[in-house]
Write a protein that holds these residues in place. Structure first.
Motif, short mmCIF file in Angstrom:
data_model
loop_
_atom_site.label_atom_id
_atom_site.label_comp_id
_atom_site.label_asym_id
_atom_site.label_seq_id
_atom_site.Cartn_x
_atom_site.Cartn_y
_atom_site.Cartn_z
N UNK A 46 8.79 11.27 -35.47
CA UNK A 46 8.84 12.48 -36.09
C UNK A 46 6.43 13.23 -35.76
N UNK A 47 6.83 12.71 -34.14
CA UNK A 47 5.47 13.57 -33.51
C UNK A 47 4.43 12.84 -33.73
N UNK A 48 3.79 11.64 -34.26
CA UNK A 48 2.51 10.94 -34.64
C UNK A 48 2.27 10.86 -33.34
N UNK A 49 0.93 11.16 -33.29
CA UNK A 49 0.43 10.31 -32.28
C UNK A 49 -1.17 9.95 -32.74
N UNK A 50 -1.42 9.24 -31.65
CA UNK A 50 -2.60 8.33 -31.81
C UNK A 50 -3.91 9.69 -32.27
N UNK A 51 -4.61 9.16 -33.57
CA UNK A 51 -5.37 9.74 -34.06
C UNK A 51 -4.76 10.07 -35.14
N UNK A 52 -3.20 10.78 -35.27
CA UNK A 52 -2.82 11.16 -37.09
C UNK A 52 -2.90 10.27 -38.34
N UNK A 69 1.77 -2.49 -39.11
CA UNK A 69 1.23 -2.63 -38.29
C UNK A 69 1.29 -1.04 -36.57
N UNK A 70 2.97 -1.25 -36.79
CA UNK A 70 3.42 -0.29 -36.22
C UNK A 70 2.63 1.17 -36.76
N UNK A 71 2.09 1.78 -37.71
CA UNK A 71 0.80 2.68 -37.21
C UNK A 71 -0.41 2.33 -35.99
N UNK A 72 -0.91 1.05 -36.31
CA UNK A 72 -2.14 0.93 -35.68
C UNK A 72 -1.71 0.79 -34.20
N UNK A 73 -0.25 0.13 -34.13
CA UNK A 73 -0.42 -0.04 -32.91
C UNK A 73 -0.22 0.95 -31.52
N UNK A 74 0.76 2.30 -32.10
CA UNK A 74 0.68 3.16 -32.04
C UNK A 74 -0.74 4.50 -31.82
N UNK A 75 -1.63 3.70 -32.10
CA UNK A 75 -2.84 4.18 -32.10
C UNK A 75 -3.33 5.29 -33.29
N UNK A 76 -2.48 5.46 -34.47
CA UNK A 76 -2.14 6.11 -35.45
C UNK A 76 -3.60 5.43 -36.06
N UNK A 77 -3.60 5.68 -37.94
CA UNK A 77 -4.41 5.14 -38.39
C UNK A 77 -4.07 5.31 -39.67
#
Lengths: 488, 48
Positions: A46-52, A69-77
């Motif tokens: 769904x287009x989430x990239x690090x920093x989102x 955990x998934x959001x943080x693992x991806x580098x998102x907040x």
């Protein structure tokens, strides 16, 4: 280093051990990692990239922990928010955070979809479990970048975003937990939602140390006792209103809590009567810990430890006994100081710092005793100034709760021409005493408080307005005063 | 030599860098041209 590494370590050490259970189902560490992997894939799709920013509007559940955990693992907040909020409040938070994706439980789906077409709404259920996990690989993020953002509870105004970097969360884990020993049987009942720093750190510390996490739906004495007893839980953190609900329940059976080694509490003033009652009835093997933390300081800054509790409980002098009302002494790595408004005053704003970094104003008023125990007397913004005398509500509220027939109380200031401000008490009476005898209340209070602290007015209220964590919403009480006062 | 096991932490005395082992191996671990030492563990009482 990514905070989600806390999970990969436990997965490597004990893949088959139970990571989370909700009373019906159980998930092993390996299964949790699969859930996280599936969620990472969905977020990326769904287009989430690090920093989102990925907002999580979910009741506490194993699935929520996986999404976080998934959001943080991806580098998102990851940004867990209070799921009890109303649409305009949520819209305000989303504007403040700039979130583009919301993961929400089905009951909030319609609400979230109504917030605007630019927002991607993912149902909680759309995530894991999936098939076998590939090697867990987490986004390489600079340590200083944010992993999680939560809003302050907003008891004193508009909620403020507070960011936790990967390194700050990892440092907290290093200082409070260690990776699991073989055959560890520790279990933590997590009752506080992840949108509160205590809930967030409880989840992360439990994962890092390989503890089993038992999530709890709606809190009640019976549900909590069952969770502790059935899960042989060793650790739990409660907010004061929860502990009060437990010890006040006529059906409460403390003999079912023998597995509980540590009961930590915090996030608000603990009425002395509640902690005393708890210490009297809980099994002697339960150690109580009062943890005073600041969202802004990344967690716990002072602690009243089990031995402090026992010493204060059995104390011979007033000074030692009083420490049961304190939030203990500075935690390792933290420092406390008092910044009085007037030089020489004992009470002042509590300032804290960690690892000799800059001092942070807590917004709390308090003082330190000779041995360095910190006593909190109220929020700086809640302080009442009556004719030049500073009055801190906590002392009066505590005295009111000890009065006959009163179960709860909150004190605020009301504008007054003569004194500047005067003290008004909102009181909740026992169900069988639907009225208050003002004279009798005043007499009782005068024996405990200086006369200028005795409220000018007592107002009966059915229940105190509180936020999800049991903190009293004083602005709401103050607004009741002004609304009534404006009436002809 | 002590094996490098998952969950162990190390710190470089020269650059201050932290290392958390997420995958076991033989080692040795080096940073800034010298061997890494296990980091001190200062464990707080549990508040969770």
């Amino acid at each position: 280093m990514n905070i989600a590494s806390a999970l990969s370590i436990a997965v490597a050490l004990q893949p088959e051990a139970i990571a989370i259970e909700d009373g019906k189902e159980q998930w092993s560490y390996a299964q949790l990692a699969w859930m996280v992997d599936a969620d990472i894939a969905l977020l990326a799709e769904h287009g989430v990239v690090p920093g989102d920013v990925v907002t999580l509007m979910q009741v506490p559940s194993p699935a929520q922990i996986a999404w976080l955990l998934a959001a943080t693992a991806l580098g998102a907040v990851a940004n867990p928010i209070n799921y009890r909020l109303k649409a305009p409040e949520i819209a305000g938070l989303l504007t403040a955070s700039g979130a583009s994706v919301v993961v929400c439980d089905s009951r909030y789906d319609q609400l979230c979809r109504g917030l605007g077409p630019q927002l991607t709404v993912l149902p909680t259920e759309s995530g894991g479990p999936a098939g076998e996990a590939a090697e867990l690989t987490y986004a390489e993020r600079s340590d200083e970048l944010p992993a999680v953002m939560i809003f302050t509870s907003g008891t004193t105004g508009v909620p403020k975003p507070v960011y936790f970097s990967h390194v700050a969360l990892l440092e907290y884990l290093y200082s409070s937990a260690t990776p699991p020993e073989i055959g560890s049987t520790e279990c933590s009942v997590v009752c506080v939602p992840c949108y509160h720093v205590a809930g967030l750190t409880a989840v992360l510390a439990s994962l890092y140390s390989g503890r089993r996490i038992r999530t709890l739906g709606a809190f009640s004495c019976a549900e909590w006792t069952n969770a502790v007893s059935d899960g042989a839980a060793t650790h739990c953190f409660l907010v004061p209103t929860m502990l009060k609900e437990v010890v006040d329940d006529p059906a409460f059976d403390p003999s079912r809590l023998v597995s509980l080694q540590t009961l930590a509490y915090g996030a608000g003033p603990m009425p002395r009567s509640v902690i005393v009652k708890a210490m009297e009835c809980f099994p002697p093997s339960t150690g109580f810990v009062n943890a005073y933390g600041l969202t802004e300081a990344g967690g716990v800054v002072s602690m009243l430890l089990p031995d402090d509790h026992r010493e204060a409980f059995a104390g011979q002098t007033h000074e030692v006994r009083a420490r049961l009302n304190s939030v203990g002494r500075a935690a390792p790595g933290a420092e406390l100081r008092i910044a009085p408004q007037v030089a020489g005053e004992r009470v002042g704003q509590v300032e804290v710092r960690r690892d000799a970094l800059e001092w942070i104003e807590s917004g709390d008023l308090g003082y330190l005793d000779e041995e360095g125990y910190l006593f909190l007397v109220g929020r700086a913004v809640d302080r009442i100034v009556r004719g030049g005398e500073n009055i801190d509500p906590v002392e009066i509220e505590e005295a009111l709760r000890e009065c006959e027939g009163i179960v709860d109380a909150a004190v605020v200031g009301r504008q007054d021409e003569r004194w500047g401000e005067v003290v008004v008490a909102f009181v909740v009476t026992k169900p069988d005493q639907p009225t208050i005898d003002t004279d009798q209340l005043e007499t009782q209070l005068r024996s405990k408080l200086s006369s200028y602290k005795v409220p000018e007015e007592f107002r009966l209220i059915e229940t105190l307005p509180r936020n999800g964590l049991g903190k009293v919403l004083k602005p709401e009480l103050r607004s009741k005063l002004s609304v009534v006062d404006q009436q002809p | 030599m002590e094996p490098i096991t998952v969950g162990k932490r190390y710190q470089c005395e020269l650059c201050g860098g932290h290392l958390l082992c997420t995958r076991a191996g033989d080692g040795p671990l080096e940073c800034c041209g010298q061997l890494l030492k296990p980091a001190d563990t200062k464990k707080l009482p549990s508040a969770d």
